[in-house]
Design a protein around this motif. Structure first.
Motif, PDB file in Angstrom:
ATOM      1  N   CYS A  76      -7.624   7.880  -0.539  1.00  0.00           N
ATOM      2  CA  CYS A  76      -7.998   6.537   0.204  1.00  0.00           C
ATOM      3  C   CYS A  76      -8.345   5.700  -0.955  1.00  0.00           C
ATOM      4  N   ARG A  77      -9.176   6.268  -2.080  1.00  0.00           N
ATOM      5  CA  ARG A  77      -9.493   5.450  -3.317  1.00  0.00           C
ATOM      6  C   ARG A  77      -8.351   4.776  -3.676  1.00  0.00           C
ATOM      7  N   GLU A  78      -7.220   5.330  -3.883  1.00  0.00           N
ATOM      8  CA  GLU A  78      -6.076   4.902  -4.291  1.00  0.00           C
ATOM      9  C   GLU A  78      -5.799   3.328  -3.578  1.00  0.00           C
ATOM     10  N   ARG A  93       0.888  -1.256  -0.160  1.00  0.00           N
ATOM     11  CA  ARG A  93       0.095  -0.006   0.006  1.00  0.00           C
ATOM     12  C   ARG A  93       0.909   1.353   0.010  1.00  0.00           C
ATOM     13  N   SER A 114     -10.998   3.408   4.076  1.00  0.00           N
ATOM     14  CA  SER A 114     -12.038   4.491   4.469  1.00  0.00           C
ATOM     15  C   SER A 114     -11.110   5.556   4.808  1.00  0.00           C
ATOM     16  N   LYS A 115     -11.631   6.848   5.045  1.00  0.00           N
ATOM     17  CA  LYS A 115     -11.020   7.932   5.563  1.00  0.00           C
ATOM     18  C   LYS A 115     -10.203   7.719   7.091  1.00  0.00           C
ATOM     19  N   TRP A 117      -7.792   1.764  -1.187  1.00  0.00           N
ATOM     20  CA  TRP A 117      -8.771   1.124  -0.901  1.00  0.00           C
ATOM     21  C   TRP A 117      -9.116   1.011   0.705  1.00  0.00           C
ATOM     22  N   ASP A 164      -9.806  12.043  -0.144  1.00  0.00           N
ATOM     23  CA  ASP A 164     -10.465  10.916  -1.157  1.00  0.00           C
ATOM     24  C   ASP A 164      -9.725  10.351  -1.967  1.00  0.00           C
ATOM     25  N   ASP A 165      -8.945  11.269  -2.698  1.00  0.00           N
ATOM     26  CA  ASP A 165      -7.995  10.447  -3.895  1.00  0.00           C
ATOM     27  C   ASP A 165      -7.181   9.537  -3.238  1.00  0.00           C
TER      28      ASP A 165
END
Length: 168
Positions: free
Chosen positions: A88-90, A66, A94-95, A92, A85-86
């Motif tokens: 976190c999405r990368e 990661r 949660s914030k 996978w 958010d960008d």
């Protein structure tokens, strides 16, 4: 995605038979719920494994995979605004988990980390190129020279122009 999982196949057939046998009552059946949960778990696990995604680490830090994925993403997008958010999405997460694990891993907030990466890249560009300081500021994600110069000086102790003349 091609998943070969004998247990997944068996659970799918068992679930199909259960649904055919008891129909709408399957929602209230403990056995049906257990089959659905097992099926969902196996699909998610198979997808995560095939995509190279680690499960949430048992420890309090980001896994090496990661970290590598996140750092590569940040480096590829230094010239763009990056949000939590960008990030976190990368990877996978949660914030909540992302912020907690990020701080434990790097010892600083994501904002400070990105800022430091931008300054590191700006230092490299100032050393290795003759590009104007304003161009370097824009290339490393700053909206203008003023904010870039202030942040640069707070990180390095010198202005970008001074750094170019005498790299640390």
């Amino acid at each position: 995605m091609n998943i070969e999982d004998a247990l997944l196949t068996e659970v799918a057939f068992e679930l199909r038979d259960e649904l055919q046998q008891i129909g709408d009552r399957a929602r209230s059946s403990r056995y049906s719920r257990a089959l659905i949960n097992t099926f969902a778990y196996r699909v998610i696990k198979a997808y995560a494994d095939s995509a190279g995604i680690d499960s949430l680490p048992a420890g309090s830090r980001l896994t090496d995979s990661r970290k590598a994925r996140l750092e590569a993403f940040i480096d590829r997008h230094l010239n763009q605004p990056l949000t939590i958010d960008d990030l976190c999405r990368e990877i996978w997460l949660s914030k909540y988990h992302f912020c907690r694990l990020f701080k434990a891993t790097y010892g600083e907030t994501p904002r400070k980390f990105v800022q430091r990466r931008r300054i590191d890249e700006a230092c490299r560009l100032l050393r290795e190129t003759e590009r104007p300081v304003t161009d370097i500021a824009l290339t490393t994600g700053w909206s203008g020279n003023g904010g870039f110069s202030r942040c640069f000086k707070s990180h390095t102790g010198v202005t970008p122009s001074e750094y170019r003349r005498d790299p640390l």
